[in-house]
Design a protein around this motif. Structure first.
Motif, PDB file in Angstrom:
ATOM      1  N   GLY A  48       0.791  -1.220   0.000  1.00  0.00           N
ATOM      2  CA  GLY A  48       0.000   0.000   0.000  1.00  0.00           C
ATOM      3  C   GLY A  48       0.825   1.273   0.000  1.00  0.00           C
ATOM      4  O   GLY A  48       0.268   2.367  -0.046  1.00  0.00           O
ATOM      5  N   CYS A  49       2.155   1.146   0.028  1.00  0.00           N
ATOM      6  CA  CYS A  49       3.003   2.341   0.059  1.00  0.00           C
ATOM      7  C   CYS A  49       3.004   2.999  -1.312  1.00  0.00           C
ATOM      8  O   CYS A  49       3.431   2.390  -2.297  1.00  0.00           O
ATOM      9  CB  CYS A  49       4.430   1.979   0.462  1.00  0.00           C
ATOM     10  N   PRO A  50       2.546   4.244  -1.432  1.00  0.00           N
ATOM     11  CA  PRO A  50       2.424   4.888  -2.743  1.00  0.00           C
ATOM     12  C   PRO A  50       3.763   5.270  -3.373  1.00  0.00           C
ATOM     13  O   PRO A  50       3.840   5.504  -4.576  1.00  0.00           O
ATOM     14  CB  PRO A  50       1.591   6.142  -2.447  1.00  0.00           C
ATOM     15  N   THR A  51       4.821   5.331  -2.579  1.00  0.00           N
ATOM     16  CA  THR A  51       6.118   5.744  -3.115  1.00  0.00           C
ATOM     17  C   THR A  51       7.144   4.623  -3.177  1.00  0.00           C
ATOM     18  O   THR A  51       8.233   4.802  -3.724  1.00  0.00           O
ATOM     19  CB  THR A  51       6.713   6.884  -2.270  1.00  0.00           C
ATOM     20  N   GLY A  52       6.828   3.470  -2.592  1.00  0.00           N
ATOM     21  CA  GLY A  52       7.782   2.367  -2.573  1.00  0.00           C
ATOM     22  C   GLY A  52       8.872   2.532  -1.534  1.00  0.00           C
ATOM     23  O   GLY A  52       9.949   1.951  -1.650  1.00  0.00           O
TER      24      GLY A  52
END
Length: 216
Positions: A193-197
């Motif tokens: 779910g991390c939008p930036t990785g």
């Protein structure tokens, strides 16, 4: 740039035949100053500049390589939201097994908005081979499952908080409502779910394949 003997050792380890046990030698250390192949950088979602700056930390877990990239973290707390929604059915930064919010204000490392060193980054259980939390638990509520993941047995836990106190990073958290401790079980919800990785888990097969490609 001068590379120290320890960094040369890390470089040799990263480019040798890959096993989880070998990677434990560098697990939990910033890999600053290490020149890494393009294929491996691509796999872990980092640039050489981020590695060189010391913003990338690698952790060895039973499921794969846990990559924490401080340079990508925006402090959005999405990892905490996803973790607790999946595991607890509600949102709670405090209960979350992934920790970001506690680094935003004042962390045990002296970082945060209330200091001169304002940094934020995702943090979670290291899945130590010899876990201080499990060793200290008075009722032996923490043990490895069939995947090798250290988990808290809720039926045994008495909520004493010893596991949190003994963990160098204070990762286990006693839920104030259930009075039971919990810690990361490597479900992956925080990373996916991390939008930036900024937080990711790379499976060991992919790690081995990338490093084999490096040697060719």
């Amino acid at each position: 740039m001068t590379v120290s003997k320890s960094e040369n050792f890390l470089d040799r380890t990263l480019n040798s035949e890959m096993t989880r046990r070998k990677f434990m030698k560098v697990s939990g250390k910033s890999i600053v100053g290490v020149a890494i192949s393009a294929s491996f950088l691509s796999l872990i979602g980092c640039t050489q500049e981020q590695v060189t700056s010391g913003k990338v930390t690698l952790w060895s877990t039973p499921q794969g390589l846990l990559v924490v990239n401080e340079a990508k973290c925006t402090g959005c707390q999405r990892c905490e939201i996803n973790c607790t929604q999946v595991n607890d059915g509600y949102v709670s930064s405090y209960v979350s097994r992934a920790k970001v919010s506690r680094n935003l204000m004042l962390s045990h490392l002296g970082n945060g908005l209330l200091t001169d060193n304002w940094v934020y980054f995702p943090d979670t259980c290291r899945q130590c081979e010899d876990p201080s939390c499990g060793n200290a638990c008075p009722v032996q509520a923490i043990s490895s499952d069939d995947r090798g993941v250290k988990k808290v047995d809720q039926s045994k836990c008495v909520g004493c908080g010893t596991c949190s106190a003994q963990c160098p990073w204070e990762m286990p958290t006693v839920n104030p409502e259930t009075r039971k401790s919990s810690k990361c079980i490597l479900c992956g919800s925080c990373a996916t779910g991390c939008p930036t990785g900024a937080l990711s888990v790379v499976d060991w097969d992919s790690v081995t394949a990338a490093l084999q490609k490096t040697r060719k």
